[in-house]
Motif scaffolding. Structure first.
Motif, PDB file in Angstrom:
ATOM      1  N   PRO A  96     -36.434 -38.156 -26.592  1.00  0.00           N
ATOM      2  CA  PRO A  96     -35.558 -37.387 -27.488  1.00  0.00           C
ATOM      3  C   PRO A  96     -34.362 -36.724 -26.801  1.00  0.00           C
ATOM      4  CG  PRO A  96     -37.538 -36.125 -27.018  1.00  0.00           C
ATOM      5  CD  PRO A  96     -37.682 -37.431 -26.300  1.00  0.00           C
ATOM      6  N   TYR A  97     -34.463 -36.437 -25.485  1.00  0.00           N
ATOM      7  CA  TYR A  97     -33.454 -35.585 -24.856  1.00  0.00           C
ATOM      8  C   TYR A  97     -32.701 -36.229 -23.695  1.00  0.00           C
ATOM      9  CZ  TYR A  97     -36.043 -32.233 -27.631  1.00  0.00           C
ATOM     10  OH  TYR A  97     -36.661 -31.590 -28.677  1.00  0.00           O
ATOM     11  N   LEU A  98     -33.111 -37.396 -23.251  1.00  0.00           N
ATOM     12  CA  LEU A  98     -32.358 -38.120 -22.218  1.00  0.00           C
ATOM     13  C   LEU A  98     -32.277 -39.598 -22.576  1.00  0.00           C
ATOM     14  CD1 LEU A  98     -33.548 -36.603 -18.806  1.00  0.00           C
ATOM     15  CD2 LEU A  98     -31.220 -36.668 -19.674  1.00  0.00           C
ATOM     16  N   PRO A  99     -31.806 -39.915 -23.768  1.00  0.00           N
ATOM     17  CA  PRO A  99     -31.756 -41.321 -24.174  1.00  0.00           C
ATOM     18  C   PRO A  99     -30.740 -42.134 -23.385  1.00  0.00           C
ATOM     19  CG  PRO A  99     -30.580 -39.974 -25.765  1.00  0.00           C
ATOM     20  CD  PRO A  99     -31.256 -39.021 -24.814  1.00  0.00           C
ATOM     21  N   GLU A 100     -29.825 -41.453 -22.682  1.00  0.00           N
ATOM     22  CA  GLU A 100     -28.837 -42.171 -21.881  1.00  0.00           C
ATOM     23  C   GLU A 100     -29.414 -42.675 -20.563  1.00  0.00           C
ATOM     24  OE1 GLU A 100     -29.357 -38.792 -22.426  1.00  0.00           O
ATOM     25  OE2 GLU A 100     -27.307 -38.043 -22.181  1.00  0.00           O
ATOM     26  N   ARG A 114     -28.227 -43.026 -28.065  1.00  0.00           N
ATOM     27  CA  ARG A 114     -27.384 -42.749 -26.899  1.00  0.00           C
ATOM     28  C   ARG A 114     -25.967 -42.428 -27.382  1.00  0.00           C
ATOM     29  NH1 ARG A 114     -28.567 -46.605 -21.759  1.00  0.00           N
ATOM     30  NH2 ARG A 114     -30.824 -46.760 -21.923  1.00  0.00           N
ATOM     31  N   ALA A 115     -25.422 -41.318 -26.890  1.00  0.00           N
ATOM     32  CA  ALA A 115     -24.033 -40.993 -27.216  1.00  0.00           C
ATOM     33  C   ALA A 115     -23.110 -41.961 -26.486  1.00  0.00           C
ATOM     34  CB  ALA A 115     -23.719 -39.553 -26.806  1.00  0.00           C
ATOM     35  N   PRO A 116     -22.075 -42.482 -27.137  1.00  0.00           N
ATOM     36  CA  PRO A 116     -21.212 -43.481 -26.495  1.00  0.00           C
ATOM     37  C   PRO A 116     -20.492 -42.963 -25.264  1.00  0.00           C
ATOM     38  CG  PRO A 116     -20.315 -42.778 -28.629  1.00  0.00           C
ATOM     39  CD  PRO A 116     -21.690 -42.214 -28.533  1.00  0.00           C
ATOM     40  N   ASP A 117     -20.254 -41.644 -25.188  1.00  0.00           N
ATOM     41  CA  ASP A 117     -19.540 -41.082 -24.034  1.00  0.00           C
ATOM     42  C   ASP A 117     -20.477 -40.399 -23.040  1.00  0.00           C
ATOM     43  OD1 ASP A 117     -20.279 -39.067 -25.736  1.00  0.00           O
ATOM     44  OD2 ASP A 117     -18.406 -37.931 -25.553  1.00  0.00           O
TER      45      ASP A 117
END
Length: 315
Positions: free
Chosen positions: A186-190, A86-89
């Motif tokens: 893979p494409y919506l880990p958030e 997950r990207a932090p932002d």
């Protein structure tokens, strides 16, 4: 006439409600809503077999009028892609789903006023044109003919048109299958998947009696139970194997209490939403499935194993 039947039911006048409902059905037996009310009147009169017969007739008529067939389901065991970081932002993404009869619509009634973050448009006249709307996605993701990256990109691209421009996005899905993990991992880990859940036998009974927000009409109570058992089995697998971040919201105790439903949503989203005035028409209470132990013996036997795996008693 509908109001008269409902008033009689609310007043505990089951014999009067049954007589009114029987007469109303006789006048126009082709109208599904009349069979729904007849089933409720039979239920109040303690006639479980007659109630199931009425609701089955309702479901068959809805199917004949163009309701969608039950969504396809993938096999449980699959090779899953690696879970991305997950990207932090990254934006917070919540995918909300509940199988028919799960009372997910009561949770949606609490979230609906927050239109800039929550969308129920998949159940309206202009649903988004993305892969998450089409159950045919299951086959394409399973056999590899669809590119999961493109499915995710298409989902993101539709958000501005849906009014979900910034901040948290909560998307109420009409269906779920673990095959969607080929997109999410893979494409919506958030994302976090939020699943409304109650005793599967109450879910089946509610589905037969009231239908569901997603316009799926089963051919029979047994067909509904077979589909529900597989669907909830996937939920169990999702949790046991920790395939994706998710939360289970147990709706058994919500009943018709707006405050109880709102408390669950506020805790989940760290919000302070006000409780709505109501959650829609009253439904059959939790545990009512036991009144149908004989009338739905075989469908309930189908659901018993997954019910126990989800933590519910065998009987």
């Amino acid at each position: 006439m509908q109001d008269q039947i409902l008033r009689a039911l609310h007043a505990g006048q089951s014999a009067r409600a049954l007589a009114l409902a029987q007469g109303w059905v006789a006048q126009a037996p082709e109208q599904p809503g009349r069979w729904h009310l007849l089933g409720l009147a039979c239920d109040a009169a303690g006639q479980a077999d007659a109630a199931i017969a009425a609701w089955t007739r309702m479901q068959q008529q809805l199917a004949a009028q163009g309701r969608a067939p039950l969504p396809p389901q993938s096999a449980t065991a699959q090779g899953w892609p690696t879970m991305a970081e997950r990207a932090p932002d990254a934006r917070r993404v919540v995918l909300v789903w509940g199988a028919p009869g799960s009372a997910v619509d009561r949770l949606a009634a609490v979230m609906e006023p927050v239109r800039d973050h929550f969308s129920a448009d998949r159940f309206g006249d202009s649903p988004p044109d993305d892969g998450f709307q089409d159950p045919a996605l299951v086959a394409g993701l399973t056999d590899g003919t669809l590119d999961p990256a493109q499915v995710a990109a298409r989902w993101w691209a539709t958000l501005p048109r849906r009014g979900l421009v910034e901040g948290t996005v909560a998307d109420w899905l009409p269906w779920w299958d673990n095959a969607l993990l080929h997109v999410l991992r893979p494409y919506l880990p958030e994302a976090t998947l939020v699943i409304a859940l109650r005793d599967p036998r109450d879910m089946l009974l509610d589905w037969l009696a009231y239908g569901a927000a997603a316009a799926f009409a089963p051919d029979s109570p047994q067909a509904a139970a077979d589909w529900l058992a597989v669907s909830l089995g996937q939920v169990v697998t999702l949790g046991e194997a920790q395939l994706f971040p998710h939360r289970i919201l147990r709706t058994d105790a919500i009943g018709h209490d707006p405050a109880a439903a709102t408390a669950q949503i506020n805790q989940l989203f760290s919000t302070d939403l006000a409780a709505p005035a109501h959650l829609g028409p009253p439904r059959l209470p939790a545990g009512h499935w036991r009144q149908y132990a004989e009338a739905l013996a075989e469908p309930f036997a189908t659901l018993a194993p997954v019910a126990m795996r989800l933590g519910y008693p065998a009987d």
